[in-house]
Design a protein around this motif. Sequence first.
Motif, PDB file in Angstrom:
ATOM      1  N   CYS A  13      -5.978  -4.878   2.891  1.00 18.95           N
ATOM      2  CA  CYS A  13      -7.218  -5.323   3.532  1.00 18.95           C
ATOM      3  C   CYS A  13      -7.582  -4.420   4.705  1.00 18.95           C
ATOM      4  O   CYS A  13      -8.760  -4.115   4.929  1.00 18.95           O
ATOM      5  CB  CYS A  13      -7.100  -6.777   3.973  1.00 18.95           C
ATOM      6  SG  CYS A  13      -5.699  -7.108   5.070  1.00 18.95           S
ATOM      7  N   ASP A  14      -6.590  -3.985   5.451  1.00 22.66           N
ATOM      8  CA  ASP A  14      -6.828  -3.119   6.601  1.00 22.66           C
ATOM      9  C   ASP A  14      -7.395  -1.770   6.166  1.00 22.66           C
ATOM     10  O   ASP A  14      -8.106  -1.106   6.916  1.00 22.66           O
ATOM     11  CB  ASP A  14      -5.501  -2.930   7.342  1.00 22.66           C
ATOM     12  CG  ASP A  14      -5.664  -2.318   8.720  1.00 22.66           C
ATOM     13  OD1 ASP A  14      -5.616  -3.066   9.702  1.00 22.66           O
ATOM     14  OD2 ASP A  14      -5.819  -1.090   8.810  1.00 22.66           O
ATOM     15  N   ILE A  15      -7.089  -1.391   4.916  1.00 32.04           N
ATOM     16  CA  ILE A  15      -7.508  -0.096   4.383  1.00 32.04           C
ATOM     17  C   ILE A  15      -8.839  -0.177   3.655  1.00 32.04           C
ATOM     18  O   ILE A  15      -9.747   0.627   3.885  1.00 32.04           O
ATOM     19  CB  ILE A  15      -6.437   0.451   3.413  1.00 32.04           C
ATOM     20  CG1 ILE A  15      -5.112   0.690   4.150  1.00 32.04           C
ATOM     21  CG2 ILE A  15      -6.914   1.723   2.715  1.00 32.04           C
ATOM     22  CD1 ILE A  15      -3.918   0.838   3.232  1.00 32.04           C
ATOM     23  N   LYS A  16      -8.994  -1.155   2.757  1.00 33.33           N
ATOM     24  CA  LYS A  16     -10.098  -1.155   1.797  1.00 33.33           C
ATOM     25  C   LYS A  16     -11.337  -1.917   2.252  1.00 33.33           C
ATOM     26  O   LYS A  16     -12.412  -1.720   1.673  1.00 33.33           O
ATOM     27  CB  LYS A  16      -9.599  -1.713   0.452  1.00 33.33           C
ATOM     28  CG  LYS A  16     -10.612  -1.637  -0.693  1.00 33.33           C
ATOM     29  CD  LYS A  16     -11.072  -0.207  -0.982  1.00 33.33           C
ATOM     30  CE  LYS A  16     -12.028  -0.161  -2.181  1.00 33.33           C
ATOM     31  NZ  LYS A  16     -12.634   1.186  -2.352  1.00 33.33           N
ATOM     32  N   ALA A  30       0.845  -1.192   0.000  1.00 30.03           N
ATOM     33  CA  ALA A  30       0.000   0.000   0.000  1.00 30.03           C
ATOM     34  C   ALA A  30       0.886   1.249   0.000  1.00 30.03           C
ATOM     35  O   ALA A  30       2.016   1.236   0.473  1.00 30.03           O
ATOM     36  CB  ALA A  30      -0.919   0.011   1.212  1.00 30.03           C
ATOM     37  N   ILE A  31       0.335   2.325  -0.566  1.00 30.36           N
ATOM     38  CA  ILE A  31       1.037   3.595  -0.702  1.00 30.36           C
ATOM     39  C   ILE A  31       0.149   4.674  -0.098  1.00 30.36           C
ATOM     40  O   ILE A  31      -1.050   4.737  -0.404  1.00 30.36           O
ATOM     41  CB  ILE A  31       1.300   3.924  -2.184  1.00 30.36           C
ATOM     42  CG1 ILE A  31       2.032   2.764  -2.879  1.00 30.36           C
ATOM     43  CG2 ILE A  31       2.080   5.217  -2.338  1.00 30.36           C
ATOM     44  CD1 ILE A  31       2.012   2.866  -4.392  1.00 30.36           C
ATOM     45  N   CYS A  33      -7.058  -8.117  -2.518  1.00 27.30           N
ATOM     46  CA  CYS A  33      -5.837  -8.693  -1.964  1.00 27.30           C
ATOM     47  C   CYS A  33      -4.962  -9.221  -3.100  1.00 27.30           C
ATOM     48  O   CYS A  33      -5.406 -10.051  -3.893  1.00 27.30           O
ATOM     49  CB  CYS A  33      -6.155  -9.830  -0.995  1.00 27.30           C
ATOM     50  SG  CYS A  33      -4.661 -10.697  -0.433  1.00 27.30           S
ATOM     51  N   PRO A  34      -3.701  -8.771  -3.209  1.00 23.22           N
ATOM     52  CA  PRO A  34      -2.839  -9.201  -4.310  1.00 23.22           C
ATOM     53  C   PRO A  34      -2.133 -10.518  -4.057  1.00 23.22           C
ATOM     54  O   PRO A  34      -1.267 -10.921  -4.839  1.00 23.22           O
ATOM     55  CB  PRO A  34      -1.825  -8.060  -4.396  1.00 23.22           C
ATOM     56  CG  PRO A  34      -1.673  -7.630  -2.979  1.00 23.22           C
ATOM     57  CD  PRO A  34      -3.053  -7.755  -2.360  1.00 23.22           C
ATOM     58  N   TRP A  60      -5.215  -5.696  10.547  1.00 18.51           N
ATOM     59  CA  TRP A  60      -3.896  -6.312  10.384  1.00 18.51           C
ATOM     60  C   TRP A  60      -3.086  -6.099  11.657  1.00 18.51           C
ATOM     61  O   TRP A  60      -2.918  -4.960  12.112  1.00 18.51           O
ATOM     62  CB  TRP A  60      -3.185  -5.666   9.193  1.00 18.51           C
ATOM     63  CG  TRP A  60      -1.987  -6.388   8.667  1.00 18.51           C
ATOM     64  CD1 TRP A  60      -1.927  -7.192   7.581  1.00 18.51           C
ATOM     65  CD2 TRP A  60      -0.644  -6.353   9.205  1.00 18.51           C
ATOM     66  NE1 TRP A  60      -0.650  -7.670   7.399  1.00 18.51           N
ATOM     67  CE2 TRP A  60       0.168  -7.171   8.382  1.00 18.51           C
ATOM     68  CE3 TRP A  60      -0.052  -5.712  10.285  1.00 18.51           C
ATOM     69  CZ2 TRP A  60       1.521  -7.360   8.607  1.00 18.51           C
ATOM     70  CZ3 TRP A  60       1.301  -5.908  10.525  1.00 18.51           C
ATOM     71  CH2 TRP A  60       2.079  -6.726   9.694  1.00 18.51           C
ATOM     72  N   VAL A  61      -2.623  -7.177  12.250  1.00 20.08           N
ATOM     73  CA  VAL A  61      -1.688  -7.088  13.371  1.00 20.08           C
ATOM     74  C   VAL A  61      -0.430  -7.841  12.976  1.00 20.08           C
ATOM     75  O   VAL A  61      -0.421  -8.587  11.995  1.00 20.08           O
ATOM     76  CB  VAL A  61      -2.295  -7.655  14.679  1.00 20.08           C
ATOM     77  CG1 VAL A  61      -3.538  -6.873  15.080  1.00 20.08           C
ATOM     78  CG2 VAL A  61      -2.614  -9.141  14.547  1.00 20.08           C
TER      79      VAL A  61
END
Length: 550
Positions: A525-528, A305-306, A494-495, A536-537
């Motif tokens: 995933c944590d973002i979208k 991610a960016i 998810c890539p 995400w941990v």
Amino acid sequence: MDREVMEYDVVIVGGGPAGLSAAIRLKQLAAETGREVSVVVLEKGSEVGAHILSGAVMDPRAITELFPNWKELGAPLNQPVTEDRFMFLTTEQNAFRLPNIFLPKTLHNEGNYIVSLGNVSRWLAQQAEGLGVEIFPGFAAADILYDDAKQKVLGVITDDKGRAKDGSEKPDFQPGMALTGKYTLFAEGCRGHLGKRLISHFNLADGRDPQSYSIGIKELWDIDPAKHKPGLVMHTAGWPVSTDVYGGSFLYHAENNQVAVGFVVGLGYANPFLNPFEEFQRYKHHPQVAQYLEGGRRVAYGARAIVTGGVQALPKLVFPGGALIGDDAGFLNVPKIKGSHAAIKTGMLGAEAAFAALGEGRSHDELAAYPKAYESSWLHDELWRARNFKPWMNKGLIVGTLMAGMDQKLFGGKAPWTLHAHKTDAQKTKPAAQCKRIDYPKPDGKLSFDRLSSVFLSNTNHEENQPVHLTLKDPAVPIQTNLAIYDAPEQRYCPAGVYEIVREGDGSNPRLQINAQNCVHCKTCDIKDPTQNIVWVNPEGGGGPNYPNM
């Protein structure tokens, strides 16, 4: 739990350009003044550079400030940029090149270098260790140490080693260590899981725009030497994504007959059927790209991610006991397509503020000198000029290109207005019923590939019997909400093929299967996730991708 406690003056979380530059600058200042400053850097990857992924074209301005003699020291900035090209891909076969005279200054790369940012980080780690910095690779910072009132950061706790999937202690269990510091600098990169907690805990984002992100997917190819053009930097916009989707590509001719090719998709896209990985695979079939890759061999793959929100979305940088540096805060020049110089510069500024505070006998307070130094720096001026680019581009490719181009060419980025965002990327996702399904072609195994064979090239591995690090706030949401309303977009964004909807033989009883071992730590995933149910941990330190030369 009894934990080993290690005390330092400064604890740095993250062994990327920001964290390592901060550590180096602290030690440089200590040497210049004859003082002793103890510094430790925690790196969750198996080695420094293992989790670093970027395009990358590097502006050497900041590294030159850190090491004026970086060439003599052997920094791996070996391939200068020799040519810029910007292409608009109009269809799957056609394109036109924008004359360089019309390119804004941000897309002119004279004096910059095509690099492997992972290798730059490895080199920075060597310099840091030579100055006396302790670096602990394979140790993830798992939690934040606060004072009793939870008003000051005292350090971090590293990950426990040897926990089973159910959380129980295996025979080889070792509890994490407590690393305490008078100041703790967080340099985890984009969407750092501790940085995210700190922003929430100290309300650092109050009054700021919601942060926005993109996903960047990258491959490294060995190509035919006859097709290699050392130093060529090519960017594209347009096909294969629709004009309402923020996206574009890069193709960089690096040294040793290699090209770095990648595709970036803004995570604010609305259609839950969009699949960034598949868009990337389609893109490589365009004649402007395929001409270089045909006959070549793909040797590496990864994704990350960016952070792209700009200065409007920067959180407050400091809190009692520490600071956010690099992409943990969100320093990226989006129209320039560069962030490593910003990471290095903010690492230096954070270090200088911490060093001055230590010299005054202070600890665990706010390093107010850091944001003040940033605001008076060349970096602030550069990022301020870039602030309207992403908001304009969010209005679509055609309008965005025209308006962002005017902003840069006519006003030099100093237009008398500032555009703002109002929704998170997750909130922009529309229900599946309102969107058109996208049919993607099957990979040909020559230019385009499937996700699992791609993940194999990332050298990703996690100890199988450990707690799943992709956690759900509510286990019912993936089926009752995400699948029912959004057709489970986690299957597509998810890539790495981590998320699958699995059904019985007759198609009934769907459930979400999480293949956590595939995770490349991109944080998408944590973002979208439209319900923000996925958190995400950190997994056990040392797990995840092992990127070579990325």
